[in-house]
Scaffold this motif. Structure first.
Motif, short mmCIF file in Angstrom:
data_model
loop_
_atom_site.label_atom_id
_atom_site.label_comp_id
_atom_site.label_asym_id
_atom_site.label_seq_id
_atom_site.Cartn_x
_atom_site.Cartn_y
_atom_site.Cartn_z
N THR A 33 48.87 1.46 21.32
CA THR A 33 47.98 1.08 22.44
C THR A 33 48.63 -0.02 23.27
OG1 THR A 33 46.10 1.57 21.01
CG2 THR A 33 45.62 0.39 23.03
N GLY A 49 41.35 -6.49 28.40
CA GLY A 49 40.80 -5.43 27.54
C GLY A 49 41.63 -5.25 26.28
N ILE A 53 40.63 -5.42 22.32
CA ILE A 53 40.92 -4.34 21.37
C ILE A 53 41.73 -4.87 20.17
CG2 ILE A 53 42.34 -2.23 21.11
CD1 ILE A 53 39.51 -1.78 22.24
N ALA A 92 36.38 2.49 19.51
CA ALA A 92 36.67 1.46 20.51
C ALA A 92 38.08 1.61 21.06
CB ALA A 92 36.48 0.07 19.90
N PHE A 96 38.91 2.63 25.07
CA PHE A 96 39.79 1.78 25.87
C PHE A 96 41.03 2.55 26.33
CE2 PHE A 96 43.44 -1.18 25.92
CZ PHE A 96 43.08 -1.94 27.02
N SER A 97 41.66 3.28 25.39
CA SER A 97 42.89 4.02 25.73
C SER A 97 42.61 5.09 26.77
CB SER A 97 43.47 4.68 24.48
OG SER A 97 43.63 3.74 23.47
#
Lengths: 104, 136
Positions: A33, A49, A53, A92, A96-97
């Protein structure tokens, strides 16, 4: 002959190793990520962000670590909320990804 | 009908977040069964993480294809599939734990077969896209 893997005393150990493997997989996903965000979108919002994460993944690793420690105790408690916590960490990261891929 | 469906859905979700309620169901099983169920749950979580990692890998490392947004579509599909597998892992764990405590047969599921078919079909599609894209 009882296979070694089916011996009662080896069960917590096998489960502990399964949690360790999951910790490694979670760490690898977090690393990917970070690489993806750095390559695609290094705006301040994306980096903020990413920090969130990374904190969530840290929480997931902590949950897993607590479960590994629980395996060493004489009385093993059921899985409890650690399971849903771990699944939410994966969700989560996924949300986000996916947002980064779509936006950038 | 809708009310019953809502009750079922919320009951299932409540079971995920409050697994202590499972202790009120049936009898305490041999801990080896519970641990085996936990390891299966973890294996599914790792499967979800692998799909997620695949999606991230596509987004980060695959060069743009001939068609716009196809690469992003593949990446998002893999990431969403990874999240779905993780959610399904919790649900399956809870249903299996309940069945073990009640001494019932483990719940059957078509999910593994559907997932395998989806991955196989997706792999063929990606292979074709990459080959066609590299020729042009």
């Amino acid at each position: 002959v009882t296979p070694e893997s089916q011996l009662p005393e080896s069960q917590p150990q096998r489960t502990r190793f399964a949690w360790r493997r999951t910790q490694l997989a979670l760490g690898a996903a977090a690393l990917l990520t970070v690489v993806m965000v750095v390559r695609r979108d290094s705006s301040p919002v994306a980096l903020a962000g990413l920090l969130v994460i990374v904190a969530v993944v840290g929480l997931g690793l902590l949950l897993a670590g607590q479960r590994v420690a629980a395996m060493a105790r004489p009385e093993i408690r059921p899985l409890g909320r650690a399971g849903v916590g771990l699944a939410l960490v994966v969700v989560a990261i996924a949300v986000f990804s996916a947002a980064i891929v779509v936006i950038s | 009908m809708t009310l019953r469906l809502n009750h079922h859905v919320f009951g299932t979700i409540r079971q995920w977040f409050d697994p202590g309620r499972l202790d009120e169901v049936g009898a305490t099983p041999d801990y080896r069964f519970s641990l085996a169920n936990e390891r299966t749950f973890l294996a599914w979580i790792r499967t979800g993480l692998a799909l997620l990692g695949g999606g991230l890998g596509v987004a980060a490392f695959v060069p743009p294809l001939r068609w716009a947004h196809v690469r992003e579509g593949i990446a998002v599909a893999l990431i969403v599939l990874g999240a779905a597998v993780a959610i399904r892992a919790v649900d399956h764990w809870a249903r299996c734990e309940r069945a073990i405590r009640l001494g019932q047969p483990l719940p059957r599921s078509r999910f593994p077969a559907i997932l395998a078919l989806a991955i196989a079909a997706g792999a063929v599609v990606v292979l074709v896209l990459v080959l066609v894209s590299s020729r042009s």
